[in-house]
Design a protein around this motif. Structure first.
Motif, PDB file in Angstrom:
ATOM      1  N   CYS A  18       0.859  -1.200   0.000  1.00 32.57           N
ATOM      2  CA  CYS A  18       0.000   0.000   0.000  1.00 32.57           C
ATOM      3  C   CYS A  18       0.891   1.244   0.000  1.00 32.57           C
ATOM      4  O   CYS A  18       1.825   1.356   0.805  1.00 32.57           O
ATOM      5  CB  CYS A  18      -0.895  -0.023   1.229  1.00 32.57           C
ATOM      6  SG  CYS A  18      -1.679   1.545   1.639  1.00 32.57           S
ATOM      7  N   ARG A  19       0.619   2.166  -0.904  1.00 31.12           N
ATOM      8  CA  ARG A  19       1.463   3.362  -1.052  1.00 31.12           C
ATOM      9  C   ARG A  19       1.490   4.185   0.237  1.00 31.12           C
ATOM     10  O   ARG A  19       2.538   4.694   0.646  1.00 31.12           O
ATOM     11  CB  ARG A  19       0.950   4.238  -2.194  1.00 31.12           C
ATOM     12  CG  ARG A  19       0.848   3.538  -3.534  1.00 31.12           C
ATOM     13  CD  ARG A  19       2.098   3.677  -4.334  1.00 31.12           C
ATOM     14  NE  ARG A  19       1.977   2.995  -5.606  1.00 31.12           N
ATOM     15  CZ  ARG A  19       2.951   2.348  -6.215  1.00 31.12           C
ATOM     16  NH1 ARG A  19       4.143   2.294  -5.676  1.00 31.12           N
ATOM     17  NH2 ARG A  19       2.749   1.746  -7.372  1.00 31.12           N
ATOM     18  N   THR A  20       0.343   4.359   0.871  1.00 28.53           N
ATOM     19  CA  THR A  20       0.287   5.156   2.102  1.00 28.53           C
ATOM     20  C   THR A  20       1.104   4.501   3.204  1.00 28.53           C
ATOM     21  O   THR A  20       1.834   5.166   3.944  1.00 28.53           O
ATOM     22  CB  THR A  20      -1.167   5.346   2.563  1.00 28.53           C
ATOM     23  OG1 THR A  20      -1.884   6.071   1.561  1.00 28.53           O
ATOM     24  CG2 THR A  20      -1.237   6.108   3.872  1.00 28.53           C
ATOM     25  N   SER A  79     -14.962   2.075   4.663  1.00 24.25           N
ATOM     26  CA  SER A  79     -13.909   2.948   4.107  1.00 24.25           C
ATOM     27  C   SER A  79     -13.465   3.942   5.161  1.00 24.25           C
ATOM     28  O   SER A  79     -14.165   4.182   6.153  1.00 24.25           O
ATOM     29  CB  SER A  79     -14.417   3.698   2.871  1.00 24.25           C
ATOM     30  OG  SER A  79     -15.426   4.621   3.234  1.00 24.25           O
ATOM     31  N   TYR A  80     -12.300   4.519   4.921  1.00 21.25           N
ATOM     32  CA  TYR A  80     -11.796   5.576   5.799  1.00 21.25           C
ATOM     33  C   TYR A  80     -12.578   6.859   5.555  1.00 21.25           C
ATOM     34  O   TYR A  80     -12.888   7.212   4.420  1.00 21.25           O
ATOM     35  CB  TYR A  80     -10.324   5.858   5.512  1.00 21.25           C
ATOM     36  CG  TYR A  80      -9.358   4.857   6.098  1.00 21.25           C
ATOM     37  CD1 TYR A  80      -9.005   4.913   7.439  1.00 21.25           C
ATOM     38  CD2 TYR A  80      -8.792   3.873   5.289  1.00 21.25           C
ATOM     39  CE1 TYR A  80      -8.105   4.007   7.968  1.00 21.25           C
ATOM     40  CE2 TYR A  80      -7.892   2.955   5.817  1.00 21.25           C
ATOM     41  CZ  TYR A  80      -7.556   3.031   7.156  1.00 21.25           C
ATOM     42  OH  TYR A  80      -6.665   2.139   7.679  1.00 21.25           O
ATOM     43  N   THR A  81     -12.866   7.587   6.641  1.00 21.91           N
ATOM     44  CA  THR A  81     -13.410   8.945   6.499  1.00 21.91           C
ATOM     45  C   THR A  81     -12.358   9.980   6.894  1.00 21.91           C
ATOM     46  O   THR A  81     -12.480  11.148   6.563  1.00 21.91           O
ATOM     47  CB  THR A  81     -14.664   9.137   7.376  1.00 21.91           C
ATOM     48  OG1 THR A  81     -14.319   8.889   8.746  1.00 21.91           O
ATOM     49  CG2 THR A  81     -15.772   8.178   6.950  1.00 21.91           C
ATOM     50  N   GLY A 108      -6.670   1.646   1.188  1.00 22.21           N
ATOM     51  CA  GLY A 108      -7.883   1.309   0.442  1.00 22.21           C
ATOM     52  C   GLY A 108      -8.128   2.129  -0.803  1.00 22.21           C
ATOM     53  O   GLY A 108      -9.024   1.819  -1.585  1.00 22.21           O
ATOM     54  N   VAL A 109      -7.312   3.186  -1.034  1.00 26.96           N
ATOM     55  CA  VAL A 109      -7.598   4.067  -2.174  1.00 26.96           C
ATOM     56  C   VAL A 109      -6.423   4.257  -3.123  1.00 26.96           C
ATOM     57  O   VAL A 109      -6.588   4.856  -4.191  1.00 26.96           O
ATOM     58  CB  VAL A 109      -8.087   5.461  -1.688  1.00 26.96           C
ATOM     59  CG1 VAL A 109      -9.433   5.347  -0.996  1.00 26.96           C
ATOM     60  CG2 VAL A 109      -7.053   6.131  -0.783  1.00 26.96           C
ATOM     61  N   CYS A 110      -5.232   3.765  -2.789  1.00 28.89           N
ATOM     62  CA  CYS A 110      -4.096   3.914  -3.709  1.00 28.89           C
ATOM     63  C   CYS A 110      -4.224   2.905  -4.854  1.00 28.89           C
ATOM     64  O   CYS A 110      -5.100   2.024  -4.825  1.00 28.89           O
ATOM     65  CB  CYS A 110      -2.767   3.734  -2.977  1.00 28.89           C
ATOM     66  SG  CYS A 110      -2.417   2.020  -2.487  1.00 28.89           S
ATOM     67  N   ASP A 111      -3.365   3.012  -5.856  1.00 25.94           N
ATOM     68  CA  ASP A 111      -3.474   2.111  -7.003  1.00 25.94           C
ATOM     69  C   ASP A 111      -3.283   0.653  -6.605  1.00 25.94           C
ATOM     70  O   ASP A 111      -3.957  -0.239  -7.136  1.00 25.94           O
ATOM     71  CB  ASP A 111      -2.480   2.506  -8.103  1.00 25.94           C
ATOM     72  CG  ASP A 111      -1.025   2.510  -7.634  1.00 25.94           C
ATOM     73  OD1 ASP A 111      -0.791   2.554  -6.412  1.00 25.94           O
ATOM     74  OD2 ASP A 111      -0.127   2.492  -8.494  1.00 25.94           O
ATOM     75  N   ILE A 112      -2.398   0.389  -5.633  1.00 23.46           N
ATOM     76  CA  ILE A 112      -2.174  -0.981  -5.176  1.00 23.46           C
ATOM     77  C   ILE A 112      -3.437  -1.529  -4.509  1.00 23.46           C
ATOM     78  O   ILE A 112      -3.864  -2.651  -4.784  1.00 23.46           O
ATOM     79  CB  ILE A 112      -0.991  -1.039  -4.183  1.00 23.46           C
ATOM     80  CG1 ILE A 112       0.286  -0.447  -4.801  1.00 23.46           C
ATOM     81  CG2 ILE A 112      -0.771  -2.464  -3.690  1.00 23.46           C
ATOM     82  CD1 ILE A 112       0.863  -1.229  -5.936  1.00 23.46           C
TER      83      ILE A 112
END
Length: 641
Positions: free
Chosen positions: A543-545, A629-631, A561-565
């Motif tokens: 995960c990029r983050t 999901s993250y908020t 949950g939202v990066c390209d990976i």
């Protein structure tokens, strides 16, 4: 002392502080030295502006960039808060009046560069001011292990020792690993400092790496798809102009921005972009630092930066309004080769440094053991020509000698005059036939600089051309200006002749005052930063983050949950059954979140007796399945159906 909540509501229109802001403000108001590490968009300026407003006296803000200072002064002034800044180019009379106002007037904020702190005039006047807070903005600039080292930051401690010991100091930055953090604390000699660090995770920001060779069409498609305001970062000025021109041809409202533009041009383009009159600004890396624009939807790097610190800070200019935003690194194999080459250039060998120092000393006619604190006009391109030194190698050698404390050079050093032919060879030949008086001059330029003149900006020295052609410098400049007026060439004139101030007596080249062991150590640290960038863009599993956060010493147990990976992993997960034996915990998570969002820590506690690692695995699976999901950086909620 005024109420900080009242100040926030009255001047900024907010009813509550963001996470950590209030704790940082209260630390400052207790006269506690403080280090605040907040991500770009985390509201760093509030952390010193509110406590300064809550007390009598003036706040001095040390800042590295004119654009950053001007933007914050404008923002404060628009809110009815008296703020000023000292810029290069101001007359002594203007500075004198401004400092008088800081002593006797109602000025609350004085923005100043670290170099200005050392001047006798400022020191004398600062002693008469009632300083309530000393602020070191972009504090990573103080560390030689950081990515944007500024030698003058090391001398801030000398000024700090002149003001009352009870005056607190706050240092702020968006990105600093553990080593840089410790360096900031040491170099500023912060006493019993309170350190505040917000998570490096940005829940709304999607990081991606896109491996592609033909970047411009992909870039245009990305800009169209995402829409909204965007920043494109490129390594050099020429590339910013080329990309902006390409986007304009595709019908996009785009423009370029770099330090070679006049102050008026930079200001007008920055304002047009902030007002959304320009959708896309293509810029070198300094653009955007400290600028108050929250609705940037996309930040793209078409060239890789030299460190993950720089990438994180620049990418973080997207989505400061906490709405969905994207940070994309466009990469091809040659970019990594170029990164390696630039690193090698940035650390010349001892032999190159000695040869350059000898040439400089001879060129300026400085006798051995003399010249300390003397200032000289220094046309380094003419020196390179006269001593037959490679231009690029000489540039990096001079920068290295300066960073090692042997001398100081004015800003004009980095910005020599440049030219580029705007027409093709046929059109140039036709122009020469019709304008004979320019023919010999143009032929000389082509002989001197070759075909590169057609494809890129080439650095020139008007003084050198004058000597070679045996005509006055004024005549050279007149020819260049006329050719630019006829749109045959582009001519970027240097702003003033560079000056060099020797900080040590001229040394023998075999005994330069450089600690070579430290120089090698610095080179190795720089290489490790390059390696971290390469690891980031090559990694197709992590995960990029989490990758970025780990670099800064923060361990995240859950993917973003939202990066390209993560997005790719979700696609692979789609349709697969939940892992056997975890269905009960899955239902528990969904039931807990029906009552509203929960912090990651609270949700993990609710899944006991599962270990933290086991709980993270179940939560991760629910994220990848698209159920939650993250908020925010540490808060999770059900995904709306």
């Amino acid at each position: 002392m005024a109420d900080i909540h009242h100040i926030l509501a009255n001047y900024w229109g907010h009813s509550t502080f963001r996470p950590l802001q209030q704790e940082i403000i209260e630390s400052v108001l207790k006269q506690q030295d403080t280090l605040a590490l907040l991500p770009t968009g985390g509201g760093k300026s509030i952390c010193f502006q509110v406590p300064a407003m809550a007390q009598d006296g003036i706040c001095i803000v040390v800042s590295p960039l004119i654009a950053l200072m001007q933007d914050q002064v404008d923002q404060l002034t628009q809110r009815g808060i008296p703020a000023v800044a000292i810029f290069s180019g101001m007359s002594n009379r203007q500075i004198d009046i401004l400092l008088d106002n800081c002593i006797y007037g109602a000025i609350k904020f004085l923005y100043i560069s670290p170099e200005r702190l050392k001047t006798d005039l400022f020191i004398a006047r600062a002693k008469q001011m009632q300083i309530n807070l000393l602020v070191i903005d972009e504090a990573h600039c103080i560390s030689q292990w950081g990515y944007d080292f500024r030698p003058a930051y090391l001398e801030i401690i000398n000024f700090k020792q002149l003001i009352p010991e009870s005056t607190p100091c706050i240092a702020l930055t968006a990105s600093a690993n553990q080593e840089v953090q410790q360096d900031i604390l040491d170099k500023l000699q912060l006493k019993n400092p309170k350190v505040f660090q917000k998570s490096f995770q940005r829940a709304n920001l999607s990081y991606s790496c896109l491996w592609v060779e033909d970047k411009e069409p992909q870039l245009f498609n990305m800009l169209k798809k995402v829409g909204g305001s965007s920043i494109i970062y490129a390594r050099n000025r020429r590339k910013t102009q080329e990309i902006a021109a390409y986007l304009q041809k595709q019908g996009m409202k785009a423009d370029f921005y770099h330090a070679g533009l006049s102050p008026d041009q930079r200001t007008s383009r920055q304002k047009a972009w902030i007002a959304n009159q320009i959708q896309c600004i293509v810029a070198t890396n300094a653009f955007g630092m400290g600028i108050d624009k929250s609705d940037v939807r996309l930040v793209v790097h078409v060239d890789l930066p030299d460190s993950l610190e720089a990438y994180y800070q620049e990418a973080g200019r997207a989505g400061r309004d906490e709405q969905k935003a994207y940070a994309v690194a466009m990469v091809e194999e040659n970019d990594l080769i170029e990164l390696q080459k630039n690193w090698e250039k940035s650390f010349p060998s001892a032999e190159v440094l000695q040869k350059t120092y000898q040439a400089m000393s001879n060129f300026l006619q400085i006798a051995a053991g003399s010249g300390e604190l003397s200032t000289y006009d220094f046309d380094w391109t003419e020196m390179a020509r006269r001593f037959q030194l490679p231009t690029s190698e000489t540039f990096y050698a001079l920068k290295t000698l300066e960073s090692e404390g042997l001398f100081l050079m004015s800003d004009a050093f980095q910005n020599p005059s440049k030219i580029k032919i705007q027409v093709n060879a046929t059109e140039l030949y036709d122009f020469q036939i019709r304008n004979e008086k320019f023919e010999s001059f143009l032929k000389f330029l082509l002989r001197q600089f070759g075909g590169n003149l057609y494809t890129q900006f080439v650095s020139i020295s008007e003084a050198s051309l004058s000597i070679q052609l045996k005509v006055p410098v004024e005549e050279i400049e007149r020819y260049l200006n006329l050719l630019a007026k006829f749109e045959i060439i582009e001519y970027e004139k240097q702003n003033g002749l560079p000056k060099l101030t020797l900080l040590t007596p001229r040394a023998n080249i075999d005994n330069l005052p450089i600690t070579w062991s430290e120089y090698i150590q610095k080179k190795d640290r720089s290489k490790s930063k390059i390696d971290a960038v390469e690891s980031y863009v090559r990694d197709q599993k992590t995960c990029r983050t989490r990758k970025i956060s780990a670099y800064f010493g923060e361990q995240l147990f859950i993917n973003c949950g939202v990066c390209d990976i993560c997005v790719q992993r979700k696609k692979e997960q789609n349709g697969r059954a939940f892992p056997e034996g975890m269905e009960v915990e899955q239902k528990l998570i969904l039931n807990y979140l029906k009552n509203g969002p929960m912090t990651l820590e609270d949700l993990t506690d609710c899944l006991r007796p599962l270990t933290r690692t086991e709980a993270a695995k179940v939560i991760q699976y629910c994220l990848e399945a698209g159920q939650i999901s993250y908020t925010s950086a540490d808060t999770i909620a059900l995904v709306s159906s």
